[in-house]
Design an enzyme around this catalytic site. Structure first.
Site, PDB file in Angstrom:
ATOM      1  N   LYS A 117      46.496  36.221  31.469  1.00  0.00           N
ATOM      2  CA  LYS A 117      45.848  35.419  32.510  1.00  0.00           C
ATOM      3  C   LYS A 117      45.841  33.936  32.164  1.00  0.00           C
ATOM      4  CE  LYS A 117      43.119  39.038  34.589  1.00  0.00           C
ATOM      5  NZ  LYS A 117      41.952  39.892  34.323  1.00  0.00           N
ATOM      6  N   LYS A 219      53.852  48.981  37.933  1.00  0.00           N
ATOM      7  CA  LYS A 219      52.821  49.820  38.538  1.00  0.00           C
ATOM      8  C   LYS A 219      52.292  49.210  39.828  1.00  0.00           C
ATOM      9  CE  LYS A 219      48.834  47.914  36.248  1.00  0.00           C
ATOM     10  NZ  LYS A 219      47.538  48.163  35.668  1.00  0.00           N
ATOM     11  N   LYS A 222      47.476  45.008  43.034  1.00  0.00           N
ATOM     12  CA  LYS A 222      47.189  44.131  44.177  1.00  0.00           C
ATOM     13  C   LYS A 222      48.060  42.896  44.182  1.00  0.00           C
ATOM     14  CE  LYS A 222      42.543  45.663  43.665  1.00  0.00           C
ATOM     15  NZ  LYS A 222      41.219  45.446  43.171  1.00  0.00           N
TER      16      LYS A 222
END
Ligand code: TRP
Length: 354
Positions: A117, A219, A222
């Site tokens: 992140k 995978k 969102k």
């Protein structure tokens, strides 16, 4: 173990960063539901964790409501479980401050999810280990907020404040769970107590099935825009599945299966029967497979899972009174446990009445 119910305590949550998708459903929610009869389960919506990526206020609020409705629609019973919103429990925020005194910034900076992140926040594409230098030296307007760094402390507190035994989470959360145990041990040894236990993931029978996305790689998630939401209507869902990435088809009998097509097989095995999967596997092996047919079937099976949930979501979502009753009651019950733990933690740490 909870003293009153004498059941093992289960805690888990999902960040409120948008609607729930099939990955959330198979990776987390369906497991939450399976545990609700035999354990003392406490499930929450991690809105404070969602704040670490700076959502806009209106969508954060909407997402909390959506996920609450989706929890219940997917089968989580507010009578059987404590269902609450993380920010409704002020004890969590206080204990997070206290716990941070025993957490090292180095170990937080080495956490995989933080590095990922932080790189994103700074617009770094390489995966060099220079991230620490980049963070400290960065003089631009881009910043890595401190909440992102202390994400694992907050998550540890979510779990420890309930003295949880089990934490059903996906593989990507294992490192956070490991840190939780480490912080618990550290707290215990610093204060010479055995106050916290060491919570572990919940191991379900059978291999943990990954839920892949529709874009051919990785995978379902969102951010990748490759997912099927529980709330998707029939038309949208069919269209998404029909557009899923494939390849040009097997050129010779028994060819190896490419990643995008393997993903479709994985999805198929989640939602259909072994017979159906075998049928398409065989068709692939003898080159008679038509991806269009397989996708049509796949969409039908997915709809069988999601449509009834969608109906219930729509039903529940309109009922604000019911939703606020659920979280009010959940917060009350969660706070009973949380305030007891916080009180004891303060006492152990020496924060005592004069
Ligand atoms: N970090 C988890 C995720 O992204 C969400 C989460 C926050 C959580 N606190 C938790 C999960 C406590 C389990 C227990 O999926």
């Amino acid at each position: 173990m909870d003293k009153e119910t004498s059941k093992k305590v289960v805690v888990s949550g999902i960040r409120s960063t948008g609607n729930l998708h099939l990955g959330n459903y198979y990776g987390a929610l369906s497991k939450f539901v399976r545990l609700q009869d035999d354990y003392d389960c406490r499930y929450f919506i991690a809105d404070l964790h969602a704040l670490t990526t700076n959502p806009d206020p209106a969508s954060l609020h909407q997402s909390v409501k959506d996920i609450l409705a989706e929890y219940i629609a997917a089968g989580l019973d507010p009578e059987k479980n404590i269902i609450y919103v993380q920010s409704d429990i002020p004890e969590i925020s206080e204990m997070y401050l206290l716990m941070n005194m025993h957490v090292g910034i180095g170990e937080l900076m080495r956490t995989a999810s933080f590095k990922e992140k932080a790189r994103k926040a700074l617009g770094i594409t390489s995966d060099s280990d220079e991230i620490e230098k980049e963070i400290i030296g960065n003089q631009t307007n881009q910043r890595v907020n401190a909440g992102l760094l202390t994400y694992p402390t907050l998550m540890a507190v979510d779990i420890l404040i309930h003295k949880a035994d089990f934490v059903p989470v996906g593989k990507d959360q294992e490192q956070h769970l490991e840190l939780t145990r480490r912080f618990a041990r550290r707290f215990n040894s610093f204060y010479k107590t055995d106050y916290f236990g060491e919570p572990v993931n919940f191991n379900f029978e059978g291999a943990a099935l990954k839920v892949p996305g529709l874009d051919g790689s990785g995978k379902m998630g969102k951010s990748e825009g490759n997912c099927i939401y529980l709330i998707d209507d029939e038309k949208t869902l069919r269209k998404k599945v029909m557009r899923a990435v494939t390849d040009e088809g097997p050129q010779a009998p028994n060819s190896p299966v490419s990643q995008p097509v393997e993903n479709l097989f994985s999805l198929m095995s989640l939602v259909s029967t072994p017979d159906t999967v075998k049928y398409f596997r065989d068709a692939y092996a003898d080159c008679s497979i038509r991806y269009g047919d397989m996708k049509k079937q796949l969409a039908e099976y997915i709809l069988k899972v999601t449509l009834p949930i969608r109906e219930r979501i729509l039903d529940i979502k309109g009922n604000d009174e019911y939703l606020s009753k659920v979280v009010k009651n959940g917060a009350e019950r969660a706070r009973e446990h949380a305030s007891r733990t916080l009180k004891e933690v303060r006492e152990i740490m020496g924060i005592r009445k004069i």
